[in-house]
Design a protein around this motif. Sequence first.
Motif, short mmCIF file in Angstrom:
data_model
loop_
_atom_site.label_atom_id
_atom_site.label_comp_id
_atom_site.label_asym_id
_atom_site.label_seq_id
_atom_site.Cartn_x
_atom_site.Cartn_y
_atom_site.Cartn_z
N MET A 28 0.72 -1.20 0.10
CA MET A 28 0.13 0.07 0.07
C MET A 28 0.82 1.18 0.13
SD MET A 28 -3.09 -0.87 2.39
CE MET A 28 -4.33 -2.29 1.93
N THR A 29 1.98 1.18 0.73
CA THR A 29 2.98 2.39 0.58
C THR A 29 3.58 2.70 -0.86
OG1 THR A 29 3.59 1.99 2.97
CG2 THR A 29 4.82 3.40 1.73
N TYR A 30 3.64 1.48 -1.33
CA TYR A 30 4.20 1.50 -2.62
C TYR A 30 3.19 2.21 -3.69
CZ TYR A 30 6.28 0.06 -6.86
OH TYR A 30 6.69 0.35 -8.23
N LEU A 31 2.06 1.86 -3.45
CA LEU A 31 1.06 2.03 -4.29
C LEU A 31 0.62 3.55 -4.21
CD1 LEU A 31 -1.29 -0.90 -4.54
CD2 LEU A 31 0.15 -0.16 -6.40
N ARG A 32 0.73 3.91 -2.79
CA ARG A 32 0.47 5.30 -2.70
C ARG A 32 1.28 6.33 -3.47
NH1 ARG A 32 -1.04 3.35 2.46
NH2 ARG A 32 1.24 4.06 3.32
N ALA A 33 2.53 5.99 -3.30
CA ALA A 33 3.69 6.78 -3.90
C ALA A 33 3.73 6.61 -5.58
CB ALA A 33 4.96 6.19 -3.20
N ASN A 34 3.44 5.63 -6.02
CA ASN A 34 3.51 5.17 -7.40
C ASN A 34 2.42 4.93 -8.29
OD1 ASN A 34 6.71 4.87 -7.48
ND2 ASN A 34 5.89 3.72 -5.60
N LYS A 35 1.34 4.56 -7.93
CA LYS A 35 0.20 4.22 -8.65
C LYS A 35 -1.12 4.32 -7.76
CE LYS A 35 -1.47 3.05 -12.72
NZ LYS A 35 -1.31 3.83 -13.65
N ARG A 334 -3.39 5.12 6.44
CA ARG A 334 -1.92 5.13 6.65
C ARG A 334 -1.33 6.29 5.59
NH1 ARG A 334 0.11 0.85 9.83
NH2 ARG A 334 -1.46 0.10 11.06
N ASP A 335 -2.20 7.38 5.16
CA ASP A 335 -1.72 7.91 4.02
C ASP A 335 -0.76 9.13 4.63
OD1 ASP A 335 -1.24 10.02 1.93
OD2 ASP A 335 -3.54 9.59 1.24
N GLU A 336 0.57 9.19 3.95
CA GLU A 336 1.63 10.13 4.77
C GLU A 336 1.12 11.54 4.46
OE1 GLU A 336 3.32 6.32 3.17
OE2 GLU A 336 1.92 7.91 2.44
N GLU A 337 0.27 12.00 3.74
CA GLU A 337 -0.18 13.27 3.36
C GLU A 337 -1.39 13.75 4.48
OE1 GLU A 337 -1.51 13.95 -0.65
OE2 GLU A 337 0.51 13.48 -1.55
N VAL A 338 -1.67 12.77 5.03
CA VAL A 338 -2.87 13.19 5.88
C VAL A 338 -2.37 12.88 7.29
CG1 VAL A 338 -5.18 12.56 6.77
CG2 VAL A 338 -4.64 12.49 4.48
N GLN A 353 -8.21 12.13 11.47
CA GLN A 353 -9.27 12.00 10.13
C GLN A 353 -9.39 10.79 9.61
OE1 GLN A 353 -7.93 15.58 8.22
NE2 GLN A 353 -9.85 16.69 8.99
N HIS A 354 -9.43 9.50 10.50
CA HIS A 354 -9.41 8.30 9.83
C HIS A 354 -10.71 8.10 9.06
CE1 HIS A 354 -12.08 6.42 12.77
NE2 HIS A 354 -11.26 7.45 13.67
N LEU A 355 -10.70 6.90 8.26
CA LEU A 355 -11.66 6.60 7.46
C LEU A 355 -12.48 5.46 7.75
CD1 LEU A 355 -10.02 7.41 3.95
CD2 LEU A 355 -11.72 8.71 4.96
#
Length: 415
Positions: A28-35, A334-338, A353-355
């Motif tokens: 998931m970390t990889y996808l958030r950054a790349n796709k 786990r979004d680094e931007e949030v 602000q969890h979902l």
Amino acid sequence: MTSTMDDAAAVFADPTAYADEARLHAAMTYLRANKPVAYVDRKPYRPFYAVTKHADIMEIERNNALWLSEPRPVLTTAAADDAARAQLEAGGGLRTLIHMDDPHHKKVRAIGQDWFRPKALRDLEVRVDELARRYVDRMAEIGPECDFVEDIAVHFPLYVILSLLGLPEEDFPRMHQLTQELFGADDEEYRRGTTLEEHMSTLLDFFDYFSELTASRRANPTDDLASAIANGRVDGEPLSDVDTASYYVIVATAGHDTTKDAISGGLRALVENPDQLDRLRRDPELIGTAVEEMIRWSTPVKEFMRTAGEDTEVRGVPIAAGESVYLAYTSGNRDEEVFDDPHTFDVGRFPNQHLAFGYGIHFCLGAALARMEMRSLFSELIPRLESIELAGPPVLAATTFVGGLKHLPIRYSLR
């Protein structure tokens, strides 16, 4: 790069990935950054786009006129999709609040909504506190070791929600087993069998039970949530048999199983982060933010699906009408931007602000009750906890929808 991207996206079509946290979060970390919007085409599921960023998930949830729950509200196999559709067309099957879109969703949701409003919950709080003490006392009685999931976390929220429904206590074990089989269809320990027919038989058992309950409450209404559902009306007409039974199913299952996952995941996080447990001991006023962090950390509902009602795009990726997106709540949480240091468990995290309860019109009906149950249990447990450690490896369920810890062996002492 293509192989890495494909391998990362494949976690969403692999129930065992949710039982392997290191693999899951790395992907998931990889996808958030790349796709952040990744196309997934893996049998036995129909293709979908995995949406992994917090902002995109919120935007899709917000625009419920474009992004529809029907006909694919959660990720199931193509065969299960077809079977569910055939059942609904034949006048049967499951159609809960999560399957519905407005305006029908809003009308059906209103039938049970008053039972989860602040006044109703204030009336319930004394009983919840009593149950929290009962189960912490039970921990003390069966110690110095227990499987916290099986011995405590399952039973506390199960007792709360089924009491609210008005079900007899002797039926609670049956509801627990059926819930495990329904949500655990991908897990070797929980599932009833390996075939679609065996999985569907679980649903039929639920419907048989709740059909009898509906008839009873219509003949003799009582002051409980089950009676409110049985006698609910939409546009002046009684709920259909499918909608009535489905309403019971979603309240009786998600109403306790998700809370069980958050409670057990929260305790595990405290055990594995003793500095945070010490913070809570020193400052009990942090219990509110600690509960929100436990919910973010565990994210019991892993995903919902939405289908595009017309041609559109997400983060520049074209999505045609009729194509589906997978809202990866675990990734969004786990979004680094949030979230600062999103892979750090922080009982004082604010804002948070969890979902985990969803967003928009489908925000979890029982969110306030779940929060109250968790505050009550941990407010009772933490002051009495003298020591705690793992007594064996935690075990997570294989799932693509709802799940968390199956086993949490702990060794402890209580005052």
